[in-house]
Design an enzyme around this catalytic site. Structure first.
Site, PDB file in Angstrom:
ATOM      1  N   CYS A  24      16.056  -7.721   1.917  1.00 62.54           N
ATOM      2  CA  CYS A  24      15.230  -8.925   1.970  1.00 62.54           C
ATOM      3  C   CYS A  24      15.114  -9.431   0.530  1.00 62.54           C
ATOM      4  O   CYS A  24      14.596  -8.740  -0.343  1.00 62.54           O
ATOM      5  CB  CYS A  24      13.837  -8.625   2.522  1.00 62.54           C
ATOM      6  SG  CYS A  24      12.756 -10.083   2.429  1.00 62.54           S
ATOM      7  N   SER A  77       7.150  -0.615 -16.263  1.00 66.10           N
ATOM      8  CA  SER A  77       8.068  -1.214 -15.289  1.00 66.10           C
ATOM      9  C   SER A  77       9.374  -1.673 -15.919  1.00 66.10           C
ATOM     10  O   SER A  77      10.388  -1.756 -15.237  1.00 66.10           O
ATOM     11  CB  SER A  77       7.370  -2.372 -14.579  1.00 66.10           C
ATOM     12  OG  SER A  77       6.841  -3.269 -15.529  1.00 66.10           O
ATOM     13  N   GLY A  97      -1.289   1.107  -4.821  1.00 66.67           N
ATOM     14  CA  GLY A  97      -2.568   0.511  -4.437  1.00 66.67           C
ATOM     15  C   GLY A  97      -3.717   1.172  -5.143  1.00 66.67           C
ATOM     16  O   GLY A  97      -3.836   2.396  -5.115  1.00 66.67           O
ATOM     17  N   CYS A 145      13.205  -4.410   1.256  1.00 66.53           N
ATOM     18  CA  CYS A 145      12.657  -5.263   0.187  1.00 66.53           C
ATOM     19  C   CYS A 145      13.310  -4.950  -1.169  1.00 66.53           C
ATOM     20  O   CYS A 145      13.146  -3.846  -1.704  1.00 66.53           O
ATOM     21  CB  CYS A 145      11.151  -5.020   0.102  1.00 66.53           C
ATOM     22  SG  CYS A 145      10.397  -5.744  -1.366  1.00 66.53           S
ATOM     23  N   CYS A 156       5.761 -13.829  -0.850  1.00 66.48           N
ATOM     24  CA  CYS A 156       6.148 -12.766   0.077  1.00 66.48           C
ATOM     25  C   CYS A 156       5.118 -12.722   1.197  1.00 66.48           C
ATOM     26  O   CYS A 156       3.918 -12.764   0.935  1.00 66.48           O
ATOM     27  CB  CYS A 156       6.164 -11.420  -0.643  1.00 66.48           C
ATOM     28  SG  CYS A 156       6.515 -10.058   0.474  1.00 66.48           S
ATOM     29  N   TYR A 199      10.123  -3.454  -8.946  1.00 68.46           N
ATOM     30  CA  TYR A 199       8.803  -3.189  -9.502  1.00 68.46           C
ATOM     31  C   TYR A 199       7.943  -2.200  -8.698  1.00 68.46           C
ATOM     32  O   TYR A 199       7.265  -1.367  -9.268  1.00 68.46           O
ATOM     33  CB  TYR A 199       8.027  -4.511  -9.615  1.00 68.46           C
ATOM     34  CG  TYR A 199       6.594  -4.319 -10.040  1.00 68.46           C
ATOM     35  CD1 TYR A 199       6.276  -4.084 -11.374  1.00 68.46           C
ATOM     36  CD2 TYR A 199       5.560  -4.339  -9.103  1.00 68.46           C
ATOM     37  CE1 TYR A 199       4.959  -3.879 -11.758  1.00 68.46           C
ATOM     38  CE2 TYR A 199       4.245  -4.134  -9.480  1.00 68.46           C
ATOM     39  CZ  TYR A 199       3.950  -3.897 -10.811  1.00 68.46           C
ATOM     40  OH  TYR A 199       2.660  -3.687 -11.183  1.00 68.46           O
ATOM     41  N   CYS A 254       0.818  -1.205   0.000  1.00 62.94           N
ATOM     42  CA  CYS A 254       0.000   0.000   0.000  1.00 62.94           C
ATOM     43  C   CYS A 254       0.856   1.261   0.000  1.00 62.94           C
ATOM     44  O   CYS A 254       2.063   1.201   0.171  1.00 62.94           O
ATOM     45  CB  CYS A 254      -0.888   0.027   1.242  1.00 62.94           C
ATOM     46  SG  CYS A 254      -1.938  -1.418   1.395  1.00 62.94           S
ATOM     47  N   ASP A 289      11.573  -6.831 -19.374  1.00 56.03           N
ATOM     48  CA  ASP A 289      10.592  -6.509 -18.329  1.00 56.03           C
ATOM     49  C   ASP A 289      11.248  -6.688 -16.972  1.00 56.03           C
ATOM     50  O   ASP A 289      12.329  -7.269 -16.862  1.00 56.03           O
ATOM     51  CB  ASP A 289       9.332  -7.389 -18.453  1.00 56.03           C
ATOM     52  CG  ASP A 289       8.127  -6.743 -17.747  1.00 56.03           C
ATOM     53  OD1 ASP A 289       8.261  -5.618 -17.228  1.00 56.03           O
ATOM     54  OD2 ASP A 289       7.052  -7.373 -17.717  1.00 56.03           O
ATOM     55  N   ASP A 290      10.544  -6.232 -15.938  1.00 56.89           N
ATOM     56  CA  ASP A 290      11.146  -6.273 -14.592  1.00 56.89           C
ATOM     57  C   ASP A 290      11.057  -7.654 -13.962  1.00 56.89           C
ATOM     58  O   ASP A 290      11.960  -8.074 -13.244  1.00 56.89           O
ATOM     59  CB  ASP A 290      10.471  -5.247 -13.688  1.00 56.89           C
ATOM     60  CG  ASP A 290       9.017  -5.585 -13.443  1.00 56.89           C
ATOM     61  OD1 ASP A 290       8.214  -5.426 -14.383  1.00 56.89           O
ATOM     62  OD2 ASP A 290       8.686  -6.066 -12.344  1.00 56.89           O
ATOM     63  N   ASN A 322       1.383   0.095   5.627  1.00 58.73           N
ATOM     64  CA  ASN A 322       1.927  -0.602   4.450  1.00 58.73           C
ATOM     65  C   ASN A 322       2.769  -1.752   4.965  1.00 58.73           C
ATOM     66  O   ASN A 322       3.714  -1.530   5.719  1.00 58.73           O
ATOM     67  CB  ASN A 322       2.770   0.369   3.619  1.00 58.73           C
ATOM     68  CG  ASN A 322       3.504  -0.307   2.473  1.00 58.73           C
ATOM     69  OD1 ASN A 322       4.514   0.199   2.018  1.00 58.73           O
ATOM     70  ND2 ASN A 322       3.015  -1.439   1.990  1.00 58.73           N
ATOM     71  N   GLY A 323       2.416  -2.947   4.545  1.00 54.53           N
ATOM     72  CA  GLY A 323       3.163  -4.121   4.997  1.00 54.53           C
ATOM     73  C   GLY A 323       2.216  -5.232   5.367  1.00 54.53           C
ATOM     74  O   GLY A 323       1.053  -5.244   4.952  1.00 54.53           O
TER      75      GLY A 323
HETATM   76  P1  AMP Z   1       2.774 -12.147 -14.490  1.00 49.67           P
HETATM   77  O1  AMP Z   1       1.961 -11.766 -15.658  1.00 49.67           O
HETATM   78  O2  AMP Z   1       1.964 -12.801 -13.422  1.00 49.67           O
HETATM   79  O3  AMP Z   1       3.993 -12.932 -14.831  1.00 49.67           O
HETATM   80  O4  AMP Z   1       3.285 -10.817 -13.816  1.00 49.67           O
HETATM   81  C1  AMP Z   1       4.390 -10.133 -14.297  1.00 49.67           C
HETATM   82  C2  AMP Z   1       4.035  -8.722 -14.595  1.00 49.67           C
HETATM   83  O5  AMP Z   1       3.378  -8.132 -13.478  1.00 49.67           O
HETATM   84  C3  AMP Z   1       5.274  -7.899 -14.881  1.00 49.67           C
HETATM   85  O6  AMP Z   1       5.019  -7.120 -16.032  1.00 49.67           O
HETATM   86  C4  AMP Z   1       5.454  -7.036 -13.660  1.00 49.67           C
HETATM   87  O7  AMP Z   1       5.787  -5.723 -14.044  1.00 49.67           O
HETATM   88  C5  AMP Z   1       4.142  -7.070 -12.945  1.00 49.67           C
HETATM   89  N1  AMP Z   1       4.258  -7.348 -11.491  1.00 49.67           N
HETATM   90  C6  AMP Z   1       5.254  -7.941 -10.835  1.00 49.67           C
HETATM   91  N2  AMP Z   1       4.977  -8.029  -9.513  1.00 49.67           N
HETATM   92  C7  AMP Z   1       3.772  -7.477  -9.333  1.00 49.67           C
HETATM   93  C8  AMP Z   1       2.933  -7.250  -8.205  1.00 49.67           C
HETATM   94  N3  AMP Z   1       3.294  -7.603  -6.977  1.00 49.67           N
HETATM   95  N4  AMP Z   1       1.746  -6.642  -8.419  1.00 49.67           N
HETATM   96  C9  AMP Z   1       1.381  -6.273  -9.632  1.00 49.67           C
HETATM   97  N5  AMP Z   1       2.112  -6.462 -10.742  1.00 49.67           N
HETATM   98  C10 AMP Z   1       3.296  -7.050 -10.605  1.00 49.67           C
END
Ligand code: AMP
Length: 474
Positions: A449, A299, A46, A252, A398, A258, A19, A361-362, A120-121
């Site tokens: 972490c 991202s 959020g 974290c 997590c 991300y 959050c 991508d991230d 947040n947490g």
């Molecule tokens: P997925 O489609 O489930 O593999 O999610 C990967 C995508 O979701 C990537 O493009 C990330 O930028 C994004 N992402 C990664 N972690 C989160 C998160 N905790 N909440 C929302 N989006 C996320």
């Protein structure tokens, strides 16, 4: 509001709490409006619900609803939030706890007093703490309410002492901002897992999840709230009133990957630069021949730039993002999530056709996003699609406030990288090493972490009750 029958809710609902929080103490200032702007800049943390509570020294007024900041607040309702101390909260989307009762700030009224809390947490021992609240009515299923009630009902006489005494029992991640009649409090778990920063605006103090909120409202960044530090802000200024407990910082790592905005400073390090460095390191770790480096916006943008700079392969815009769609995870059902990905990114066919693309991508969580992206790029005539992910595979859940799904839905928890490559249909797939990512963060490994990547949790997470935890720990 009617108290809820907590037993009817599965504890799964109470977890996941990534959050955004904001607080301000500023007499003769429109604190609600400033909080609105700050929350707006923290919207990425959020999108499920938003709330603001304001104290005028006597009364607390609040507005909390489901929805984006811009849909919850307007000129008219903000003007009703008169006072000089405000706390605001953006709530993250979850799979189950998407209920109005779980919007924040959590407000505990009683004995002519009140305590409004934005968190947040995630507290991993919330169920144990809840059991100690004998005879105390609860109105929501959130761990935040448990901690707020634990502080409120602590027998110590002052708020300072209540916070210091009660928080010693909290285990998990918490960056908290709380408002009483005349004070603003901010405190962070001893590991400092989630961010919390202090700023100054026209001589008054503000506290926020990220520095991008300070920039937006025109405040100067002063410093972070230290791990385990409890601060109070009132007419005499800012005071560190004590420490909840001192543990080594375990910030974290996923915040850099991300969660945070690229223009925020985390531990005084610019997130954009961390992501850019991660892309550069990945270009060295996992080179590949290609015509164009492409980002999954937003991202992956900083990392793609880094990959392009280090590899010498030009960076190009290919995927155009519909900015009116929230983060893909908002929709909790898998089939809706899949539609969401398609509606979110539109590739420019003319540019894609015949090219060897390196898509950056991230992270990959479930694999949904990347599978769809590869599919649409192939439909547009891409000759090759190579995927480069600027973080290691997410293999572990997590418990500290990130909405990672149940472990069995984390694609890398049960598939080898070659199998993920086949699943998403790419020509090659490589992830950044953990060592590379830590190097990009410029923080020492011991101060981070890395549990979602490494499975090494900084504390015990299984307190035996939470269904979610039992389901996840394999
Ligand atoms: P997925 O489609 O489930 O593999 O999610 C990967 C995508 O979701 C990537 O493009 C990330 O930028 C994004 N992402 C990664 N972690 C989160 C998160 N905790 N909440 C929302 N989006 C996320």
């Amino acid at each position: 509001m009617q108290p809820v029958d907590i037993a009817r809710y599965k504890y799964k609902e109470t977890l996941h709490d990534q959050c955004g929080v904001f607080g301000i103490y500023a007499p003769d200032t429109e604190v609600a409006k400033i909080t609105y702007y700050a929350l707006h800049s923290l919207q990425h943390r959020g999108q499920e619900g938003a709330g603001i509570a304001v104290s005028d020294g006597q009364k607390l007024r609040s507005i909390r609803h489901m929805g984006l900041v811009t849909s919850v607040f307007n000129e008219e309702n903000l003007s009703k939030l008169q006072g000089f101390i405000a706390v605001g909260h953006n709530r993250y989307s979850t799979t189950g706890g998407n209920t109005p009762q779980n919007t924040q700030p959590v407000i505990i009224p009683g004995n002519g007093n009140f305590f409004a809390v934005a968190h947040n947490g995630n507290i991993v021992n919330a169920d144990l703490l809840a059991k100690k609240l004998v005879g105390v009515k609860r109105f929501s299923t959130s761990d935040t309410e448990v901690l707020a009630l634990s502080i409120f009902h602590n027998p110590k006489p002052s708020w300072e002492e209540k916070i210091l005494a009660a928080s010693k029992d909290f285990i998990g991640a918490y960056s908290i901002i709380a408002v009483t009649k005349n004070k603003l409090f901010a405190f962070r778990d001893p590991w400092g897992i989630r961010p919390l920063v202090i700023g100054k605006l026209n001589g008054y103090y503000v506290v926020a999840s990220e520095t991008c909120a300070l920039d937006t409202i025109g405040a100067n960044y002063i410093r972070d709230v230290g791990n385990g530090e409890v601060i109070s802000i009132d007419s005499s200024g800012l005071t560190t009133i004590g420490m909840i407990g001192k543990k080594p910082l375990k910030f974290c790592l996923f915040e850099y990957v991300y969660l945070a905005r690229p223009d925020s400073l985390l531990n005084d390090v610019l997130v954009h630069e961390v992501r850019q460095r991660s892309g550069k390191i990945l270009a060295h770790e996992a080179p590949v021949a290609g015509d164009l480096v492409v980002a999954v916006p937003d991202s992956g943008t900083s990392a793609a730039l880094g990959y392009s700079q280090a590899s010498g392969i030009p960076f190009g815009e290919v995927l155009i993002k519909n900015r009116y769609i929230g983060r893909t995870f908002i929709a909790p059902e898998q089939h809706i999530r899949e539609q969401g990905v398609k509606a979110k990114f539109n590739p420019m066919k003319k540019i894609v056709f015949g090219k060897r693309l390196i898509v950056v991508d991230d992270s990959i969580v479930r694999g949904t996003t990347m599978k769809k992206i590869v599919e649409v790029l192939r439909k547009c005539g891409a000759r090759e699609v190579h995927i480069r992910i600027c973080s290691p595979p997410v293999r572990h859940s997590c418990y500290f406030g990130v909405d990672t799904p149940n472990r069995k839905h984390l694609i890398a928890s049960h598939r080898k990288i070659s199998a993920i490559n086949s699943f998403i249909g790419s020509d090659s797939l490589r992830f950044l090493s953990l060592k590379g990512l830590i190097k990009a963060s410029k923080l020492k490994a011991s101060r981070l972490c890395t549990a979602c990547f490494s499975g090494k949790y900084p504390m015990k997470v299984n307190y035996g009750f939470s269904k979610n935890i039992l389901e996840n720990v394999c």
